[in-house]
Design a protein around this motif. Sequence first.
Motif, short mmCIF file in Angstrom:
data_model
loop_
_atom_site.label_atom_id
_atom_site.label_comp_id
_atom_site.label_asym_id
_atom_site.label_seq_id
_atom_site.Cartn_x
_atom_site.Cartn_y
_atom_site.Cartn_z
N ARG A 228 0.80 -1.28 -0.05
CA ARG A 228 -0.02 0.05 0.08
C ARG A 228 0.73 1.40 0.05
NH1 ARG A 228 -5.31 2.07 1.32
NH2 ARG A 228 -5.05 4.29 0.36
N ALA A 229 1.97 1.16 0.77
CA ALA A 229 2.66 2.31 0.51
C ALA A 229 3.49 2.51 -0.62
CB ALA A 229 3.98 2.23 1.98
N ARG A 230 3.85 1.43 -1.14
CA ARG A 230 4.66 1.70 -2.48
C ARG A 230 3.22 2.32 -3.70
NH1 ARG A 230 8.62 -3.62 -2.99
NH2 ARG A 230 8.95 -3.66 -0.97
N LEU A 231 2.02 1.75 -3.66
CA LEU A 231 1.05 2.26 -4.50
C LEU A 231 0.74 3.80 -4.05
CD1 LEU A 231 -1.32 -0.68 -4.54
CD2 LEU A 231 0.64 -0.21 -6.13
N ASP A 232 0.70 4.14 -2.91
CA ASP A 232 0.79 5.63 -2.55
C ASP A 232 1.91 6.41 -2.98
OD1 ASP A 232 -1.73 4.89 -1.11
OD2 ASP A 232 -0.87 4.99 0.72
N ARG A 233 3.02 6.04 -2.98
CA ARG A 233 4.08 6.70 -3.47
C ARG A 233 3.99 6.77 -5.09
NH1 ARG A 233 6.39 9.65 -5.13
NH2 ARG A 233 8.65 10.21 -5.00
N ILE A 234 3.57 5.91 -5.75
CA ILE A 234 3.42 5.95 -7.24
C ILE A 234 2.29 7.17 -7.41
CG2 ILE A 234 2.54 4.90 -9.22
CD1 ILE A 234 3.81 2.04 -8.22
N LEU A 235 1.12 7.17 -6.51
CA LEU A 235 0.16 8.10 -6.79
C LEU A 235 0.58 9.55 -6.53
CD1 LEU A 235 -2.92 6.54 -5.08
CD2 LEU A 235 -2.64 7.13 -7.47
N ARG A 236 1.62 9.65 -5.71
CA ARG A 236 2.09 10.98 -5.36
C ARG A 236 2.67 11.65 -6.68
NH1 ARG A 236 6.40 10.35 -0.81
NH2 ARG A 236 7.22 12.06 -1.76
N ASP A 237 3.60 10.84 -7.51
CA ASP A 237 3.92 11.20 -8.94
C ASP A 237 2.86 11.54 -9.94
OD1 ASP A 237 6.53 11.10 -7.81
OD2 ASP A 237 7.03 9.12 -9.03
N ILE A 238 1.84 10.80 -9.88
CA ILE A 238 0.81 10.80 -10.91
C ILE A 238 -0.20 12.03 -10.54
CG2 ILE A 238 -1.11 9.71 -12.03
CD1 ILE A 238 0.35 7.00 -11.23
N GLY A 239 -0.66 12.32 -9.44
CA GLY A 239 -1.27 13.35 -9.16
C GLY A 239 -2.73 12.77 -9.53
N ASP A 240 -3.43 13.92 -10.19
CA ASP A 240 -4.74 13.79 -10.57
C ASP A 240 -4.74 13.44 -12.18
OD1 ASP A 240 -5.69 14.70 -7.98
OD2 ASP A 240 -5.28 16.79 -8.77
N ALA A 241 -3.81 12.99 -12.53
CA ALA A 241 -3.72 12.46 -14.03
C ALA A 241 -4.48 11.23 -14.47
CB ALA A 241 -2.33 12.34 -14.59
#
Length: 434
Positions: A346-359
Amino acid sequence: MDNDLPKGTRRVGNLVDFNADTPPVSVTLERDEKGIRLTVPWGGSDDYYSSWFMGEHTRRPELAVWPPMPKKMLFWDSHGSVLLIDCWARGYHTNFSTGSGRVWARYAVLGVNDDIDYSVANGVRSEITGLREWLGVESVEEDFDYDSGVLTIKASSSEPIEVNSLLSLRPSWEVTRDGHESTTIKNVVFCESRSSVPSSWKELMGTHRGLRDLLVLSRWTAETCTILQAQHGDDPLKTLDSVEHGEQWRTVIDPRSDPSSSQPIGRHSHLVEYSDLGPKGIVQWLSLRDQFQRALDPIISDRFISKVGAVTHMAQVGPGLEALGFLIMQTKDGLSATEANRKPLRARLDRILRDIGDALPFDGSDWAAGMTEAYNGIKHANRDLPTELELLNRWRESVLAVRGWVALELGVKAEDILGRLERDPQSIPYAARA
């Protein structure tokens, strides 16, 4: 002479293994779905060729040591010559008085007559499906005059695109004729790599397959990369008087090249367009791919898997996501391998989301939570296995997330990514059949 090697070929001719001490032998060259092979006969257990398949216990008394089977062989018949590269022996039949064995080849180079070391090359050319359309180049123009009924076709190669000092994309055209009934003119783009010193095929083809991978991620289509030609500095173009006339590109057959792919049904737009990148952006992608290969390879490979269940797709994509979060934490956050490895999924997926943002065209937090539960559900036997519908949708969202992340890393604007993903067929959720 018609020196070609399509599937279904079966030719009988002579074998040259570039060893003056070996006896002459007639062999059969074949190509089918299994690959390219020679069938080599022998007349007894003490025949030299039997040692290629049965080992040195069959050695001839007059020879203290038999030379091993060469990795390079030349076949020739009335149609022409075929140089076989990276050969190995596999399979034979014998009654100990006669027998025959099969020699398989990694590559076949057509038209070579001399002892040229084509296990390495100075240049290779390939064709990548979808590349010409992605580049937006045309080498064939046609004009039809309705009054006169005259159709004029002009074929002229566009200017090459120099990606870097070793890689170029060369628009061109080809003509094939089916007897006297039809003529086909085809737009093509050659992906070409060169090296001043002979290099391995794998090294020269690395950037070609890397570019293929970008197109796979861009429109999520199983694009293919097929080797077409090779060039060696020791094999120049010569006339009958042995005068050299520059370099020569030989036709190459790679039986393990990607199979021909069918064009996607309907309109599949690209997430990453060539206008977003240009040559510098392609170089940037090749660097990104090398840096995150452990994460991207499983995702890209999943596109070539068909006729399997949702669990298999999830088992393929899940490790890629784990690796992506792990590598981002290392390269961008400065975590050590040990620290990053301690982070849960879950922490790794959240870290990916930080890069992607609202895209992304879906709720990122919901995806991270749902993907964590679904992936852990197939990994751990003490947990409930998610429904196939849940797995398919979490897999679909995961692929979209990785594709979006790659596009952002290559400099595509977030609003463009969101708009393109919203129109992407993969954004349509799977639903239960009514």
